[in-house]
Design a protein around this motif. Structure first.
Motif, PDB file in Angstrom:
ATOM      1  N   GLY A  63      36.590  66.919  29.286  1.00 55.20           N
ATOM      2  CA  GLY A  63      35.325  66.351  28.845  1.00 55.20           C
ATOM      3  C   GLY A  63      35.311  65.796  27.442  1.00 55.20           C
ATOM      4  N   ASP A  88      47.702  65.287  33.266  1.00 53.68           N
ATOM      5  CA  ASP A  88      47.510  66.172  34.422  1.00 53.68           C
ATOM      6  C   ASP A  88      46.365  65.645  35.266  1.00 53.68           C
ATOM      7  OD1 ASP A  88      45.673  66.838  32.349  1.00 53.68           O
ATOM      8  OD2 ASP A  88      45.218  68.709  33.350  1.00 53.68           O
ATOM      9  N   ARG A  90      43.550  66.957  38.582  1.00 54.86           N
ATOM     10  CA  ARG A  90      43.093  67.898  39.612  1.00 54.86           C
ATOM     11  C   ARG A  90      43.468  67.277  40.950  1.00 54.86           C
ATOM     12  NH1 ARG A  90      38.437  67.707  36.085  1.00 54.86           N
ATOM     13  NH2 ARG A  90      39.018  68.841  34.203  1.00 54.86           N
TER      14      ARG A  90
HETATM   15  C1  6PG Z   1      41.980  69.204  32.630  1.00 57.35           C
HETATM   16  C2  6PG Z   1      42.401  68.730  31.265  1.00 57.35           C
HETATM   17  C3  6PG Z   1      42.546  69.904  30.354  1.00 57.35           C
HETATM   18  C4  6PG Z   1      41.609  69.661  29.201  1.00 57.35           C
HETATM   19  C5  6PG Z   1      41.243  70.957  28.545  1.00 57.35           C
HETATM   20  C6  6PG Z   1      40.113  70.717  27.530  1.00 57.35           C
HETATM   21  O1  6PG Z   1      42.405  68.625  33.633  1.00 57.35           O
HETATM   22  O2  6PG Z   1      41.170  70.141  32.667  1.00 57.35           O
HETATM   23  O3  6PG Z   1      43.435  67.874  31.211  1.00 57.35           O
HETATM   24  O4  6PG Z   1      43.822  70.168  29.881  1.00 57.35           O
HETATM   25  O5  6PG Z   1      42.209  68.769  28.279  1.00 57.35           O
HETATM   26  O6  6PG Z   1      40.777  71.840  29.561  1.00 57.35           O
HETATM   27  O7  6PG Z   1      39.017  70.240  28.265  1.00 57.35           O
HETATM   28  P1  6PG Z   1      37.665  69.801  27.534  1.00 57.35           P
HETATM   29  O8  6PG Z   1      37.987  68.569  26.755  1.00 57.35           O
HETATM   30  O9  6PG Z   1      36.700  69.515  28.686  1.00 57.35           O
HETATM   31  O10 6PG Z   1      37.234  70.962  26.674  1.00 57.35           O
END
Ligand code: 6PG
Length: 273
Positions: A63, A88, A90
């Protein structure tokens, strides 16, 4: 054959170095953070095109980076010479609200070439090992430079979870121990409350991220202050501590609430900037 030395990137203006060698830039507010991070990424992309004829970089999901990507889209870059990857993803289709590719495309706009990890064609199965292998082959084909046989990305932009994960390398994940593959299937967060969806994923691995010319972290929000402090103190239990420092420091773009008030920085010497 001599192994090419890493090509440490220029440091962002105003950055300071911690006692442990990380490079930190604390920005005034989320808007300043997005603008200064975008400007630095544009600098790295332009530098790579000038030096190597093209730029290959991996972008974080989550986010935080959306506003940075929206700012980056405004730069008049030679997008034809830029290949953008994901750090990465999902394991969902690009139309799904949890898709990192969908978030990045929404903020970067239609021009840049962004290589999805998951096919948009709903007819194709979500076969994680096969998708990981395909993406690793794609990276190798797009990336001309090698370091000990590993493709060298010009940079990887990374977020940081409250549990110290980055990309989809979560605490205790078997993906953290991958020593050869460039991309692997990975489980989602084991713990709740990480802020990251509990979904299976695909992720770039430590060998590939450690070979990158630059690892740029973009972290914002008071809820990240503790994990950032632990990361900068090289807390051994955190996945982020597995990123090699060495000749190529990690570069941290933080907003003021994330970094807190401590100033355990040494000024970057003129030579560094
Ligand atoms: C994912 C992201 C993950 C993200 C971190 C921080 O697929 O969830 O690539 O690595 O960078 O979880 O997430 P926020 O920016 O939402 O805090």
């Amino acid at each position: 054959m001599t192994v090419p030395l890493p090509e440490p990137p220029p440091l962002p203006p105003g950055a300071r170095k911690t006692a442990r060698g990380d490079v930190v830039l604390v920005c005034d507010d989320p808007g300043d953070l997005a603008t200064r991070t975008a400007d630095y990424l544009a600098t790295l992309l332009t530098r790579a095109i000038t030096r190597h004829g093209r730029a290959v970089a991996a972008l974080a999901g989550g986010g935080t980076p959306g506003p940075t990507y929206a700012e980056l889209a405004r730069y008049d870059l030679d997008w034809e010479r830029i290949e953008l990857l994901l750090t990465d993803e999902r394991l969902v289709r690009a139309v799904h609200p949890d898709s990192n590719h969908r978030m990045i495309r929404r903020h970067l706009g239609p021009v840049p070439r962004i290589w999805p990890m998951v096919p948009t064609d709903a007819a194709k199965p979500l076969d994680a090992p096969a998708l990981a292998q395909n993406y690793a082959e794609r990276i190798a084909a797009l990336t001309p430079r090698r370091h000990h046989g590993i493709p060298v990305l010009d940079f990887a932009l990374l977020g940081l979870g409250r549990d110290g994960h980055f990309a989809s390398l979560f605490p205790g994940s078997p993906a953290l121990d991958e020593s050869r593959a460039l991309v692997v299937p990975a489980p989602g967060p084991a713990a709740t409350g990480t802020g990251s969806p509990d979904r299976d994923r695909l992720t770039l691995t430590l060998p590939l991220l450690n070979a990158s010319d630059a690892r740029v972290f973009l972290v914002a929000g008071a809820e990240k202050a503790a994990v950032v402090a632990a990361a900068l103190a090289a807390e051994p239990s955190l996945p982020v501590t597995r990123l090699r420092k060495g000749a190529v420091p990690c570069i941290w773009f933080l907003d003021a609430v994330t970094r807190g008030s401590e100033n355990d920085f040494s000024e970057c010497s003129r030579r560094d900037s």
